[in-house]
Design a protein around this motif. Structure first.
Motif, PDB file in Angstrom:
ATOM      1  N   PRO A 266       0.861  -1.088   0.039  1.00  0.00           N
ATOM      2  CA  PRO A 266       0.019   0.221   0.132  1.00  0.00           C
ATOM      3  C   PRO A 266       0.892   1.127   0.028  1.00  0.00           C
ATOM      4  O   PRO A 266       2.054   1.110   0.542  1.00  0.00           O
ATOM      5  N   GLY A 267       0.655   2.450  -0.758  1.00  0.00           N
ATOM      6  CA  GLY A 267       1.014   3.462  -0.780  1.00  0.00           C
ATOM      7  C   GLY A 267       1.114   4.551   0.428  1.00  0.00           C
ATOM      8  O   GLY A 267       1.826   5.231   0.254  1.00  0.00           O
ATOM      9  N   ALA A 268       0.096   4.031   1.160  1.00  0.00           N
ATOM     10  CA  ALA A 268       0.215   5.006   2.446  1.00  0.00           C
ATOM     11  C   ALA A 268      -0.369   4.369   3.505  1.00  0.00           C
ATOM     12  O   ALA A 268      -0.893   3.037   3.046  1.00  0.00           O
ATOM     13  N   GLU A 269      -0.846   4.920   4.463  1.00  0.00           N
ATOM     14  CA  GLU A 269      -1.286   4.140   5.708  1.00  0.00           C
ATOM     15  C   GLU A 269      -2.905   3.615   5.307  1.00  0.00           C
ATOM     16  O   GLU A 269      -3.339   4.200   4.568  1.00  0.00           O
ATOM     17  N   VAL A 270      -3.036   2.338   5.249  1.00  0.00           N
ATOM     18  CA  VAL A 270      -4.246   1.564   4.625  1.00  0.00           C
ATOM     19  C   VAL A 270      -5.541   2.093   5.437  1.00  0.00           C
ATOM     20  O   VAL A 270      -5.654   2.292   6.741  1.00  0.00           O
TER      21      VAL A 270
ATOM     22  N   THR B   7      -4.368   0.679  -8.439  1.00  0.00           N
ATOM     23  CA  THR B   7      -4.004   1.900  -8.488  1.00  0.00           C
ATOM     24  C   THR B   7      -4.175   2.786  -7.183  1.00  0.00           C
ATOM     25  O   THR B   7      -3.263   3.229  -6.783  1.00  0.00           O
ATOM     26  N   LEU B   8      -5.297   2.594  -6.588  1.00  0.00           N
ATOM     27  CA  LEU B   8      -5.629   3.442  -5.480  1.00  0.00           C
ATOM     28  C   LEU B   8      -4.769   2.791  -4.233  1.00  0.00           C
ATOM     29  O   LEU B   8      -4.341   3.408  -3.414  1.00  0.00           O
ATOM     30  N   TRP B   9      -4.826   1.387  -4.223  1.00  0.00           N
ATOM     31  CA  TRP B   9      -3.724   0.714  -3.178  1.00  0.00           C
ATOM     32  C   TRP B   9      -2.543   0.862  -3.145  1.00  0.00           C
ATOM     33  O   TRP B   9      -1.804   1.248  -2.209  1.00  0.00           O
ATOM     34  N   LYS B  10      -1.852   0.906  -4.469  1.00  0.00           N
ATOM     35  CA  LYS B  10      -0.410   1.216  -4.579  1.00  0.00           C
ATOM     36  C   LYS B  10      -0.249   2.892  -4.292  1.00  0.00           C
ATOM     37  O   LYS B  10       0.836   3.184  -3.896  1.00  0.00           O
ATOM     38  N   GLY B  11      -1.137   3.532  -4.836  1.00  0.00           N
ATOM     39  CA  GLY B  11      -0.806   4.928  -4.907  1.00  0.00           C
ATOM     40  C   GLY B  11      -1.368   5.632  -3.512  1.00  0.00           C
ATOM     41  O   GLY B  11      -0.562   6.567  -3.049  1.00  0.00           O
ATOM     42  N   CYS B  12      -2.308   5.339  -2.717  1.00  0.00           N
ATOM     43  CA  CYS B  12      -2.650   5.935  -1.623  1.00  0.00           C
ATOM     44  C   CYS B  12      -3.285   4.871  -0.546  1.00  0.00           C
ATOM     45  O   CYS B  12      -3.755   5.541   0.431  1.00  0.00           O
ATOM     46  N   GLY B  13      -3.290   3.957  -0.484  1.00  0.00           N
ATOM     47  CA  GLY B  13      -3.454   2.910   0.415  1.00  0.00           C
ATOM     48  C   GLY B  13      -4.988   2.583   0.729  1.00  0.00           C
ATOM     49  O   GLY B  13      -5.359   2.058   1.739  1.00  0.00           O
ATOM     50  N   VAL B  14      -5.980   3.184  -0.214  1.00  0.00           N
ATOM     51  CA  VAL B  14      -7.272   2.872  -0.021  1.00  0.00           C
ATOM     52  C   VAL B  14      -7.726   1.822  -0.541  1.00  0.00           C
ATOM     53  O   VAL B  14      -7.354   1.268  -1.752  1.00  0.00           O
ATOM     54  N   LYS B  15      -8.350   0.974   0.169  1.00  0.00           N
ATOM     55  CA  LYS B  15      -8.852  -0.349  -0.280  1.00  0.00           C
ATOM     56  C   LYS B  15     -10.284  -0.095  -0.625  1.00  0.00           C
ATOM     57  O   LYS B  15     -11.211   0.082   0.298  1.00  0.00           O
TER      58      LYS B  15
ATOM     59  N   GLN C 173     -16.184   3.712   7.579  1.00  0.00           N
ATOM     60  CA  GLN C 173     -15.377   4.275   8.738  1.00  0.00           C
ATOM     61  C   GLN C 173     -16.009   5.633   9.097  1.00  0.00           C
ATOM     62  O   GLN C 173     -16.816   6.024   8.774  1.00  0.00           O
ATOM     63  N   ASP C 174     -14.983   6.231  10.233  1.00  0.00           N
ATOM     64  CA  ASP C 174     -15.696   7.248  10.757  1.00  0.00           C
ATOM     65  C   ASP C 174     -15.353   8.622   9.866  1.00  0.00           C
ATOM     66  O   ASP C 174     -14.690   8.462   8.784  1.00  0.00           O
ATOM     67  N   LEU C 175     -16.064   9.727  10.135  1.00  0.00           N
ATOM     68  CA  LEU C 175     -16.159  10.985   9.106  1.00  0.00           C
ATOM     69  C   LEU C 175     -14.666  11.302   8.725  1.00  0.00           C
ATOM     70  O   LEU C 175     -14.408  11.565   7.368  1.00  0.00           O
ATOM     71  N   ALA C 176     -13.820  11.457   9.695  1.00  0.00           N
ATOM     72  CA  ALA C 176     -12.604  12.130   9.548  1.00  0.00           C
ATOM     73  C   ALA C 176     -11.736  10.977   8.449  1.00  0.00           C
ATOM     74  O   ALA C 176     -10.853  11.729   7.474  1.00  0.00           O
ATOM     75  N   ILE C 177     -11.755   9.873   8.795  1.00  0.00           N
ATOM     76  CA  ILE C 177     -11.048   8.915   8.081  1.00  0.00           C
ATOM     77  C   ILE C 177     -11.689   8.828   6.636  1.00  0.00           C
ATOM     78  O   ILE C 177     -11.338   8.628   5.501  1.00  0.00           O
ATOM     79  N   THR C 178     -13.129   8.531   6.609  1.00  0.00           N
ATOM     80  CA  THR C 178     -13.819   8.611   5.209  1.00  0.00           C
ATOM     81  C   THR C 178     -13.152   9.922   4.439  1.00  0.00           C
ATOM     82  O   THR C 178     -13.095   9.711   3.215  1.00  0.00           O
ATOM     83  N   GLU C 179     -13.360  11.053   5.104  1.00  0.00           N
ATOM     84  CA  GLU C 179     -12.913  12.250   4.325  1.00  0.00           C
ATOM     85  C   GLU C 179     -11.719  12.127   3.647  1.00  0.00           C
ATOM     86  O   GLU C 179     -11.091  12.436   2.402  1.00  0.00           O
ATOM     87  N   THR C 180     -10.830  11.746   4.486  1.00  0.00           N
ATOM     88  CA  THR C 180      -9.193  11.409   4.121  1.00  0.00           C
ATOM     89  C   THR C 180      -9.273  10.577   2.932  1.00  0.00           C
ATOM     90  O   THR C 180      -8.494  10.879   1.821  1.00  0.00           O
ATOM     91  N   ALA C 181      -9.997   9.501   2.949  1.00  0.00           N
ATOM     92  CA  ALA C 181      -9.816   8.283   2.100  1.00  0.00           C
ATOM     93  C   ALA C 181     -10.486   9.013   0.595  1.00  0.00           C
ATOM     94  O   ALA C 181     -10.012   8.875  -0.397  1.00  0.00           O
ATOM     95  N   LEU C 182     -11.677   9.864   0.808  1.00  0.00           N
ATOM     96  CA  LEU C 182     -12.049  10.129  -0.425  1.00  0.00           C
ATOM     97  C   LEU C 182     -11.043  11.418  -1.246  1.00  0.00           C
ATOM     98  O   LEU C 182     -11.050  11.312  -2.289  1.00  0.00           O
ATOM     99  N   LEU C 183     -10.630  12.034  -0.209  1.00  0.00           N
ATOM    100  CA  LEU C 183      -9.563  13.127  -0.959  1.00  0.00           C
ATOM    101  C   LEU C 183      -8.531  12.253  -1.481  1.00  0.00           C
ATOM    102  O   LEU C 183      -8.306  12.783  -2.603  1.00  0.00           O
ATOM    103  N   ARG C 184      -8.036  11.221  -0.901  1.00  0.00           N
ATOM    104  CA  ARG C 184      -7.035  10.425  -1.603  1.00  0.00           C
ATOM    105  C   ARG C 184      -7.323   9.830  -2.976  1.00  0.00           C
ATOM    106  O   ARG C 184      -6.644   9.916  -3.817  1.00  0.00           O
ATOM    107  N   ILE C 185      -8.800   9.208  -2.940  1.00  0.00           N
ATOM    108  CA  ILE C 185      -9.269   8.870  -4.115  1.00  0.00           C
ATOM    109  C   ILE C 185      -8.989   9.920  -5.408  1.00  0.00           C
ATOM    110  O   ILE C 185      -8.667   9.689  -6.302  1.00  0.00           O
ATOM    111  N   VAL C 186      -9.705  11.197  -5.119  1.00  0.00           N
ATOM    112  CA  VAL C 186      -9.906  11.939  -6.068  1.00  0.00           C
ATOM    113  C   VAL C 186      -8.394  12.366  -6.520  1.00  0.00           C
ATOM    114  O   VAL C 186      -7.989  12.664  -7.849  1.00  0.00           O
ATOM    115  N   GLU C 187      -7.548  12.499  -5.675  1.00  0.00           N
ATOM    116  CA  GLU C 187      -6.171  12.926  -5.789  1.00  0.00           C
ATOM    117  C   GLU C 187      -5.437  11.755  -6.824  1.00  0.00           C
ATOM    118  O   GLU C 187      -4.656  12.081  -7.932  1.00  0.00           O
ATOM    119  N   THR C 188      -5.591  10.604  -6.375  1.00  0.00           N
ATOM    120  CA  THR C 188      -4.868   9.636  -6.955  1.00  0.00           C
ATOM    121  C   THR C 188      -5.291   9.274  -8.382  1.00  0.00           C
ATOM    122  O   THR C 188      -4.639   8.774  -9.445  1.00  0.00           O
TER     123      THR C 188
END
Ligand SMILES: Cc1ncc(COP(=O)(O)O)c(C=O)c1O
Length: 402
Positions: free
Chosen positions: A30-34, A349-357, A385-400
């Motif tokens: 994974p490219g970042a904390e999962v 791509t998302l797993w390797k790029g930003c750790g989102v599964k 997941q909780d709100l903060a983790i979900t927001e982080t994940a969605l931002l990572r998806i968009v960025e990646t």
């Protein structure tokens, strides 16, 4: 096609989508904390009165539980149904069958055997299921010996099967129809007229409509209608219709393994007899705790509010991207990643790029005869997941995936 994406068409018990996901990501770092949005396992808090209720009834672990459930469990389920679906409050109690399930998953599997038994006159039985679908439907149909008939449930039909497109020869040999609303993975809701049409078909062709309503309490605007309330409103009781209900999503208790099926009292009686020799009973302390959980709506409202906040975040972050739409019900995003090489490629791509599964849509669908797959262009994100983790994940998806 890679081994991970090959649909095991002939195998009645194919690997689960999650086993296939493990294979797909094997050996990839994974490219970042999962952040795991792959499995639809609610991570919100459990009701705080659960453990006291379990402990109160702990002596019950020393007994084999009755397959039909305790009277208290059945009454609590009936009372909940009557509150949630008012037409059921008018129905005489003996016209509403209720059976506890150790999670709806086992019920969705076993139910096809009883559905087959009530139509032994049919030689080449068919079981209808949506495509994409919750994987247990296909395993159950495969194990029962019936022919699974996959009904397209893509964007062109509002992500629900087109009931008018089912052939007369298929309907004539149908023993059961799995209908999921709110649907997993797309979050579509069957409205009252859709349900009426499905019930009408079930009655005309004497098959069992299995309404999987596990996500009925997680919705955006108004409470999704239930198959039983529509059947009750149509008159003639609840014949040919059952609803599957779960505490896993409503009450954040996927580990409790608690749910129930309700509906057609004759069918439920036969199903109870069949279950008596094969199915897991619900432990007595779990039944006792479920009574308390079913009686309380405050935690369900709080739960819904948590999901709403996360979908508000998704509205902001994903607006106009990846075919995003806010689902009417359930807690999944069904994102179109055709422009990113399809579901499996995007998941890697998302797993390797930003750790989102995430889960590739193909793993939730069956190939069409022409080799296309209705899930191929999609990924599923479970907003658990909780709100903060979900927001982080969605931002990572968009960025990646930009
Ligand atoms: C559509 C659907 N039905 C049934 C289930 C099974 O739920 P449980 O066995 O936890 O009640 C799930 C779980 O994810 C689901 O998504």
């Amino acid at each position: 096609m890679s081994p991970a994406s090959a649909a095991p068409a002939e195998n009645p018990a194919p690997q689960s989508p999650f086993q296939r996901l493990d294979v797909l990501l094997e050996g990839l770092e994974p490219g970042a904390e999962v952040i795991d949005l792959g499995v639809g396992e609610p991570r919100h808090p459990m009701p705080d009165f659960l453990m006291p209720a379990l402990i109160e009834a702990q002596a019950g672990f020393s007994k084999y539980p009755p397959i039909k459930g305790t009277k208290a469990f059945r009454e609590a389920a009936a009372a909940w149904l009557a509150r949630r679906y008012p037409p059921l409050a008018e129905l005489p109690r003996d016209e509403l069958g209720i059976l506890p399930l150790s999670g709806t998953r086992e019920g969705l599997f076993y139910v096809v055997f009883s559905a087959m038994a009530r139509r032994r006159d049919i030689e080449q039985a068919a079981i209808l299921l949506p495509n994409p679908f919750y994987h247990t439907y296909a395993s159950a149909a495969g194990a029962s010996g019936a022919e699974p008939v996959f009904l397209a449930a893509g964007p062109e039909t509002g992500f629900l099967p087109d009931l008018g497109a089912i052939g007369a020869d298929t309907l004539a040999r149908t023993v059961a129809f799995f209908l999921c609303s709110p649907s997993n993975p797309q979050g579509a809701v069957a409205d009252a007229s859709y349900l009426e049409q499905a019930i009408e078909l079930a009655r005309r062709h004497d098959f069992l409509l299995i309404a999987d309503e596990c996500y009925s309490e997680i919705y955006t605007r108004s409470p999704p209608p239930g198959a039983l309330e529509i059947a009750a409103r149509m008159g003639a009781g609840l014949g040919n219709v059952i609803s599957m209900q779960s505490l896993s999503k409503r009450s954040n208790l996927p580990g409790l393994r608690a749910g129930f099926c309700a509906g057609d009292p004759v069918f439920i009686g036969d199903f109870a007899t069949f279950r008596g020799t094969v199915a897991p009973q619900m432990p007595l302390p779990v039944q006792h705790a479920s009574v308390a959980v079913l009686a309380d709506e405050a935690h369900v409202e709080a739960n819904r509010a948590l999901y709403a906040k996360k979908f508000d975040a998704a509205d902001r972050i994903l607006d106009g991207k990846l075919g995003y739409y806010r689902p009417e019900g359930g807690f999944f995003l069904w994102l179109d990643v055709a422009a990113h090489g399809g579901g499996e490629r995007a998941v890697k791509t998302l797993w390797k790029g930003c750790g989102v599964k995430l889960l590739p849509g193909r793993f939730l669908a069956r190939d069409n005869a022409d080799g296309t797959n209705p899930g191929a262009d999609y990924v599923r994100a479970a907003m658990v997941q909780d709100l903060a983790i979900t927001e982080t994940a969605l931002l990572r998806i968009v960025e990646t995936l930009k």
